[in-house]
Design an enzyme around this catalytic site. Structure first.
Site, PDB file in Angstrom:
ATOM      1  CG  ASP A   1      -1.991  -1.134   1.066  1.00  0.00           C
ATOM      2  OD1 ASP A   1      -1.804  -2.013   0.208  1.00  0.00           O
ATOM      3  OD2 ASP A   1      -2.971  -1.158   1.832  1.00  0.00           O
TER       4      ASP A   1
ATOM      5  CD  GLU B   1      -4.300  -4.420   9.408  1.00  0.00           C
ATOM      6  OE1 GLU B   1      -4.384  -4.268   8.180  1.00  0.00           O
ATOM      7  OE2 GLU B   1      -4.873  -3.653  10.221  1.00  0.00           O
TER       8      GLU B   1
END
Length: 567
Positions: A306, A536
Site C-alpha cells: 500500500d 494485524e
C-alpha cells in the site's frame, strides 16, 4: 442479508423504547426468510443449541436432540479436543520446541481461528472498464462471471472476504494441517483466472462484502497485479518431493499439479507480458496515480504494501525490487513443476538464471555506497504535505486541506527508502551465502536505528524521510514503520536458511535469527494475553502493542510456524 445487523438493532431499539428492555419483538412475519432467536439468562448459565433440519417432534427427533446435546455433546467435544491436540503436536511439535501451555494456547488459537475463518463465497466481482474500451462515459464497470470461492480470510470482523496476496500466506499454515483442503482452496483461486491469466486481487462477491469497502477499492483493474504469493505454499509443497523424497510424489499430487499447471503457466505469462519494465530483468507494479495532489507518496496497492514509499513521481521507468523477486520465486516453482510433470523446463530455467543473476540484480537495484537494495524511479525527496487555504465559492466559508507540495525536480535514481522492500533479495535467498552483501544486510537488519526492534523488524527504517508519515490528511502510516508478521516470517525463513548454508556468516545469521524469532514470539504472545487477540500489525515503538484490525488471524497466524520453525 447484509442489512441484518441494522435490522436487529432497529428492532431492539424499538422494543427498548416501548418496554425498557433490549429484546426482540416476539413476532412472526409473513414471507420471512430468516429466524432470529434470543435467550435471556442469569450468568453463569449453560445452554445447548441444537439445529435439526427436516425433523419432527416425534421420538426420532428427540433421540437426535439427545445425541447432539448434554453429556453426549460434552463427550464428543472432549473426543474432538483430544484428536485435535494429538494432530496439533504431531504437526507442529511445539512441546519438542520447549514451549509451555501459555505459548501453545496462542498457537492453537492462531490455527483454529485461521481454519475457522475459511468460508465459501459466491457472486460476481466488479471489473473497472478500461478507458479505451468504454463505450459510454457512465459505464464504470463490467461484472465478472458468477464464481465460487473457497478461501480463508484475513480478519472476520473487518476483512471478511478473499485477498489474493494474503491467501498465499494462509496456505503455508493450512497446507501443513490439511493438504487436500489447501489444494481445494488454491484450485478455487486459480479458477478465478480470466483468459489472459489475470486474477482479481480482492474478491468482493456480493453486497455484504462490498458494503464494508470504500467505493474507490471496489472495482478491480485488469492491468494491476498482486504478489503471486500462491507460489509460497506451492514451493513449500514441492520441497516435500526434492532429492530422495521424490518417492513421496503420489498420484493425487500429480493430478493436482496437472490441473494447476495450465493456470499457473497463464498467470506466470501474464506477469511477464504486462508487468515487465523497460530494461531486461526489470518489473514494475501498475496502478499508481501519477496525477494525485492528495497523497504524499502515490500508493502502490497492487504490491500489497500500500503506502510503502516508492518513487515520488510514478512512471513506466520504475523498477520495483519486490516484484522482480516474486517472479524469481514463481520461476523456480514453475521449473520444478515442469520437471515433475516431465515437461520442458528450459524456459523457466532460463528465467531463474536471469532473475537470480546477482550482477544483473545489482546493476538494476543496488546502491554500492550504502550496501542496500532499492527501487528505481523518477524521484525527489523534496515532497511534503502542506495546508492549502481557500474560500468555498458556494458557501463563502474558508476551507483548508492538506495537499502534496513538491519543492524539487525529480530525477531518475534509486529510491532511498530502506525497509521491507530492500530485504527481498535476502528473503528470496538470491544473495550468495559467501557474499559481503549478505554480511551488510545482516548488520543492517540488527541495527536499531534501521529495522530492528525487540518486537520484530519494523517495515521502514527510522532514517527514512517517510518513517511514520501520514500519506494523506486522514491516512495514518500503514507500512511505514509498523511490525508486520508476514514479512518477519519470510525474513526468519531466510535467516534460518543462511544459518544452515555453509559460509562465513553462518553464525551471525543464526544469532540474529534466534534473537528475532524470540522477540517476535514473546511480543505476540504477551500482546495476546493483554488484549485477547492476534493483531494485524504491531507498534514498532510503544511496547510492541497490537494495532489495526483484530482478531487478525490471517497471516498473523504465521506466528505458529515461527514457533514450530517450519519454513
Amino acid at each position: 442479508m447484509h442489512n441484518l445487523t441494522t435490522l436487529v438493532y432497529r428492532s431492539m431499539q424499538s422494543e427498548a423504547g416501548k418496554y425498557g428492555r433490549l429484546q426482540l419483538p416476539d413476532i412472526v412475519q409473513s414471507s420471512a426468510n430468516i429466524a432470529i432467536f434470543q435467550i435471556d439468562g442469569r450468568v453463569p448459565f449453560e445452554v445447548d443449541f441444537v439445529y435439526l433440519s427436516n425433523s419432527d417432534d416425534g421420538s426420532a427427533g428427540l433421540t437426535r436432540v439427545e445425541e447432539l446435546s448434554g453429556i453426549n455433546l460434552q463427550n464428543a467435544i472432549v473426543e474432538r479436543e483430544e484428536s485435535f491436540e494429538k494432530k496439533f503436536q504431531q504437526t507442529f511439535h511445539l512441546k519438542e520446541k520447549g514451549f509451555d501451555d501459555k505459548y501453545m494456547t496462542v498457537g492453537r488459537a492462531a490455527l483454529s481461528n485461521l481454519i475457522g475463518g475459511i468460508g465459501y463465497f459466491y457472486g460476481q466481482s466488479r471489473i473497472a472498464v478500461p478507458s479505451n474500451l468504454r463505450v459510454d462515459i457512465s459505464e464504470q464497470y463490467w461484472l465478472y462471471w458468477s464464481s465460487a470461492l473457497y478461501t480463508a480470510v484475513p480478519c472476520r470482523s473487518k476483512f471478511s472476504w478473499g485477498f489474493l496476496w494474503d491467501e498465499g500466506f494462509h496456505q503455508l499454515i493450512i497446507r501443513r494441517w490439511d493438504k487436500k483442503m489447501s489444494m481445494e482452496i488454491i484450485g478455487h483461486w486459480l479458477d478465478l483466472m480470466n483468459i489472459d491469466g489475470w486474477i482479481p486481487r480482492e474478491q468482493l462477491l456480493g453486497e455484504e462484502a462490498r458494503n464494508k469497502v470504500p467505493q474507490e477499492f471496489v472495482l478491480q483493474h485488469t492491468n494491476n497485479a498482486n504478489p503471486p504469493t500462491l507460489f509460497l505454499p506451492i514451493q513449500d509443497y514441492l520441497s516435500t518431493f526434492s532429492g530422495d523424497a521424490v518417492s513421496n510424489f503420489k498420484s493425487e499430487d500429480r493430478a493436482f499439479l496437472e490441473a494447476s499447471f495450465p493456470r499457473l503457466q497463464a498467470w506466470y505469462n501474464w506477469f511477464n507480458s504486462t508487468q515487465v519494465g523497460k530494461l531486461p530483468g526489470s518489473y514494475f507494479w501498475h496502478g499508481r496515480d501519477a496525477n494525485t495532489d492528495r497523497e504524499l507518496n502515490p500508493m502502490t496497492l497492487s504490491s500489497g504494501l500500500d503506502d510503502y514509499p516508492r518513487a515520488s513521481h510514478p512512471s513506466n521507468d520504475e523498477r520495483h525490487l519486490d516484484l522482480r523477486c516474486w517472479i524469481a520465486l514463481a520461476s523456480k516453482s514453475m521449473a520444478v513443476i515442469s520437471a515433475l510433470l516431465g515437461k520442458d523446463t528450459s524456459k523457466y530455467d532460463s528465467m531463474v538464471k536471469e532473475l537470480t543473476d546477482v550482477d544483473l540484480l545489482n546493476k538494476l537495484h543496488y546502491d554500492a555506497g550504502s550496501g542496500r537494495y532499492y527501487d528505481f524511479g523518477n524521484h525527489t525527496e523534496k515532497v511534503k504535505l502542506a495546508w492549502r487555504v481557500w474560500q468555498d465559492p458556494m458557501s463563502g466559508h474558508i476551507r483548508r486541506e492538506l495537499v502534496r507540495s513538491v519543492d524539487g525536480r525529480p530525477r531518475p535514481r534509486l529510491v532511498p527508502h530502506f525497509g521491507y522492500i530492500s530485504l527481498f533479495p535476502l528473503i528470496m535467498k538470491i544473495i550468495p551465502a559467501n557474499s559481503t552483501v549478505l554480511r551488510k544486510h545482516l548488520d543492517m537488519i540488527a541495527d536499531e536505528k534501521l529495522l530492528w526492534t525487540g518486537y520484530g523488524l519494523r517495515s521502514l527504517a527510522m532514517t527514512s524521510s517517510m518513517y511514520m508519515k501520514y500519506n494523506k490528511e486522514h491516512d495514518a502510516p500503514y507500512w511505514r514503520g509498523s511490525v508486520w508478521i508476514n514479512i518477519n516470517y519470510l525474513v526468519l525463513a531466510a535467516l534460518h536458511h543462511y544459518s544452515q548454508e555453509p559460509g562465513p556468516y553462518q553464525n551471525v545469521a543464526l544469532q540474529i535469527y534466534q534473537q528475532l524469532r524470540e522477540g517476535l514470539i514473546r511480543n505476540m504472545v504477551e500482546s495476546y494475553y493483554d488484549s485477547g487477540y492476534l493483531w494485524e500489525q504491531y507498534d514498532n515503538a510503544a511496547n510492541g502493542r497490537g494495532k489495526g484490525a483484530h482478531p487478525f488471524t490471517g497471516w498473523s497466524s504465521l506466528i505458529l510456524l515461527a514457533m514450530a520453525e517450519a519454513y
